[in-house]
Write a protein that holds these residues in place. Structure first.
Motif: not given
Lengths: 166, 618
Positions: A71-73, A90-92, A94, A128-129, A133, B220-221, B302, B304, B463, B465-467, B469-470, B473-474, B476
């Motif tokens: 479950f955990y990456s 992460g978004t920034a 990306y 992940r982030c 950032c 949160d990224p 994770a 979630v 953007i 699409r990016f979110f 995708e996130f 993937e995340e 559960c």
């Protein structure tokens, strides 16, 4: 991972290590994840026999252990390279071009995301982030963070950690 | 720690002993060592400072380290404090610069004006008068970057643990809860639920055992305030959790923190041990018969698990899958016991509210959103960093006054808040006051406070699409709307960005979004369509350009972009052709070159290499 002598009584050092880990966490409620963290840190990854041994020691079903591991990456059931290059997705990062940096690593290392180079030196991962950032795009090699990257930095980073090998 | 008098005496003693940062009696040079600073070379700077002090045989200088002052774009940052003078604040310090700063200040008794961030021509001004800090108001971040997080005495010197003392010796649990309610503090992690009310629910729940949990699974990224608080002022979180424990009747707490934050985990561990040694955690705190202790639990990657019920499952050692609410954790939480879960930034406000009173806090902010909010400013903005502003500050103040605007003279397109659960705020709302309710009205949400700025070169469909995708993937995988719905949305978005969009795609996205929003099990699923909905609301024309014109207006979506050379601008130097990795560019020297679209892989090397702006992508 079992002992080569087949006498059936002695334990391999890995299992003794897990015994010690379980011992330090034995009074904790919900000890499974802390034990898995410690075991992975010591062994690098969590192969099936290690999971089975932990299940036995903690008295939980193997299915539950595997369920948690898968479950955990951050938990891995395959060995990782000596240096783990994790490019932040992460978004920034990306927005500031982490995708191109990742593509450049794939090209130069000749592996795809999630794979390890043949010599076992590098594993390339997306993560992940990282919470840096302000320095996007960033990546982390084991515990070292590199920031404000461009595709031009890729070969320098690879060379830096290659040299450590020699 | 047995009494308030003992704490007061300790504070007095510490203040006398402490260096220039708090009490001015010895020159101090401080290197700010948050994760960002370290990533940018702060460790080498610290070594250079120490070496230079040794080389010059200086004895009357203290070297200190603190957490991050939030000014990421100037990292590594060094502060020089000399008794009786304004502090000197230096940015982008290299080891060489650091040596010069040491020599100039402590040997030649001069500052290095050219490198100063708080220079006002020939003199220095207050650090708070720098444009970046001027509109800011620090509450949760007060001690971040001001004290050494690894020394508990420094926290005590800035009134640390006095709120816990006040709560335990002067207030009943109900008075503590009442103060929290009156302050108007709302959860800083996402939903904005009133903190006082949450505590009240847990107080009213019957149970022999209750728990306080700190949610430090900052997934949160684009948000990094929780990391910075844990790194820079971990004792504030410990103090707040003890106060919460007293208020609801819990004697055990857990901090659930991401394993990706090693510095935060290390500083928190140190802080918990120190708090135990001093008796701020443990048995009979302040002699009032109240017991409270803390443990750290590491996340394992994770997203979630930032959802509260998933987080509790993870602490219990299980897969981090959410469960339906009710029952809410305040009634049945960790191991079935009443539990409150507060986010790091929320908790960091608590000691200030207890010390200064509810009215002090509620005087800041807007009608329904009190106090301040920390934002992580990143993306296409000049001044990236961690800022704290009163609720109700406009986006324009944040982007232009604090953030210094968009780099390279580009135009502001949108600010993304709330991470994968949030949305994009377009330029027309630059003057809107930022608070919980206005953000929701604009189709976004506060989330944990990540704010990612996008300029004209950012494609909003990409953007979205990016979110997706996130979140896909995340997810559960427990509930089908999230597991399958986000996958289908991602497929449609990918199709659009690849130029294969058809006219029913937008409608299908909207149907899926609505269904997922209404039927997903947890907050992650319910909010996952937000990035699509908000970009569809404000940037529909970009979707339409992708679908109908097969164009990406921002030039991001590779399959929709073509590279060409403007003949009039090309001088025929051939630099592009020599650098093209696939030999797609051809021509004769001193005549305009051309790009073969069939061969071109759209890598962009030609644009980078051309000095005359002759290569364009459309």
């Amino acid at each position: 991972m079992s002992c080569q002598c087949e006498c059936g009584t002695c334990k391999s050092p890995q299992f003794e290590l897990i015994d010690r880990i379980v011992e330090t966490h034995k009074d904790e409620q919900g000890a499974l994840i802390p034990v898995l963290h410690a075991a992975q840190e010591a062994l690098g990854y969590l192969p099936e026999d290690v999971q089975a041994y932990i299940a036995e020691k903690l008295n939980v079903p193997l299915s539950e252990v595997y369920g948690v591991v898968s479950f955990y990456s951050l938990f891995s059931i395959v060995p990782k390279g000596k240096y783990k290059i994790s490019v932040c997705l992460g978004t920034a990062c990306y927005v500031k071009g982490a995708g191109e940096v990742m593509a450049e690593f794939e090209k130069q290392l000749g592996v795809k995301v999630g794979q390890t180079t043949e010599d076992g030196h590098f594993t390339l991962e997306g993560c992940r982030c990282l919470g840096c950032c302000g320095l996007a795009p960033v990546l982390v090699v084991n515990d070292n963070i590199h920031g404000r990257l461009t595709t031009n930095d890729v070969s320098d980073i690879i060379n830096k950690y290659k040299e450590i090998k020699q | 720690m047995r009494s308030v008098d003992e704490l007061k005496a300790l504070k007095e003693k510490v203040l006398k002993e402490m260096s220039g940062r708090v009490d001015n009696n010895m020159p101090t040079i401080t290197v700010h060592m948050g994760t960002c600073g370290i990533a940018n070379g702060a460790k080498d700077v610290l070594t250079a400072v120490v070496d230079e002090i040794k080389n010059k045989s200086l004895t009357n200088v203290t070297v200190a380290q603190t957490g991050c002052p939030g000014i990421c774009y100037e990292e590594p940052v060094v502060t020089v404090a000399i008794p009786g003078q304004m502090p000197f604040f230096y940015g982008k310090v290299s080891p060489e610069k650091a040596k010069k700063i040491v020599t100039e200040h402590f040997v030649n008794n001069k500052s290095v004006q050219d490198w100063l961030l708080n220079s006002d021509g020939n003199s220095t001004k207050e650090i708070s008068a720098i444009n970046y800090f001027k509109p800011q108001k620090k509450v949760a971040l007060t001690s971040c970057g001001a004290i050494n997080p690894e020394i508990i005495e420094e926290y005590i010197a800035v009134d640390g643990y006095f709120a816990l003392a006040k709560a335990l010796t002067e207030m009943t649990p109900l008075q503590v809860i009442d103060t929290m309610s009156k302050s108007g503090l709302r959860g800083r992690g996402g939903g904005g639920f009133p903190t006082g009310r949450k505590w009240e629910f847990a107080y009213n729940s019957k149970g022999d055992q209750k728990y306080v949990v700190c949610n430090a699974d900052e997934g949160d990224p684009g948000a990094f305030m929780d990391r910075s608080v844990l790194e820079g002022t971990p004792h504030a979180v410990i103090e707040a959790m003890a106060i919460a424990g007293y208020a609801i009747g819990a004697n055990q707490g857990y901090v659930y923190v991401r394993a990706e934050y090693p510095v935060a985990v290390a500083n928190l561990k140190t802080a918990i041990n120190q708090a135990r040694e001093m008796g701020f955690l443990g048995k009979n705190i302040f002699g009032k018969g109240f017991d409270f202790d803390l443990d750290i639990r590491l996340g394992a990657g994770a997203f979630v698990c930032g959802e509260e019920t998933a987080l509790l499952a993870s602490i219990e050692g299980k897969r981090g899958e959410p469960r339906p609410r009710p029952p809410f954790p305040a009634v049945s939480g960790l191991w079935g016991k009443p539990t409150i879960i507060n986010n790091v930034e929320t908790l960091a406000n608590v000691p200030h509210i207890i010390r200064n009173g509810a009215e002090w806090f509620s005087a800041m902010g807007t009608e329904k959103s009190k106090g301040t909010k920390v934002f992580a400013l990143a993306g296409k903005i000049n001044n990236t960093g961690l800022i704290e502003v009163p609720m109700g500050t406009t986006l324009r103040t944040i982007i232009y006054d604090i953030g210094g605007g968009i780099p390279n003279g580009k135009k502001f397109k949108a600010a993304q808040t709330g991470g994968p659960s949030g949305g994009c705020i377009p330029a027309e709302f630059l003057d809107m006051e930022i608070d919980y309710d206005n953000l929701i009205a604009m189709g976004s949400m506060m989330g944990s406070g990540g704010m990612i700025v996008m300029d004209e070169d950012t494609c909003m469909v990409d953007i979205a699409r990016f979110f997706l995708e996130f979140t896909q993937e995340e997810s559960c995988g427990k509930c089908p709307p999230c597991r399958i719905g986000t996958k289908r949305m991602l497929e449609i978005l990918t199709k659009i960005t690849e130029g294969k969009g058809t006219h029913e795609d937008i409608e299908n996205l909207e149907i899926l979004a609505k269904t997922i929003k209404n039927t997903a099990l947890c907050g992650l699923g319910q909010t996952s369509p937000n990035p699509v909905l908000s970009t569809l609301k404000y940037f529909r024309h970009e979707y339409e350009a992708h679908i109908y014109d097969k164009k990406c207006p921002s030039g991001v979506c590779k399959k929709l972009v073509n590279y060409s050379i403007i003949a009039e601008k090309c001088i025929g130097c051939g630099l592009c052709a020599r650098n093209c990795p696939v030999d797609a560019i051809s021509g004769e020297v001193k005549k305009p070159y051309t790009i073969d679209a069939e061969k071109c892989i759209k890598c962009g090397v030609c644009i980078e290499k051309c000095k005359f702006g002759a290569v364009v992508k459309k």
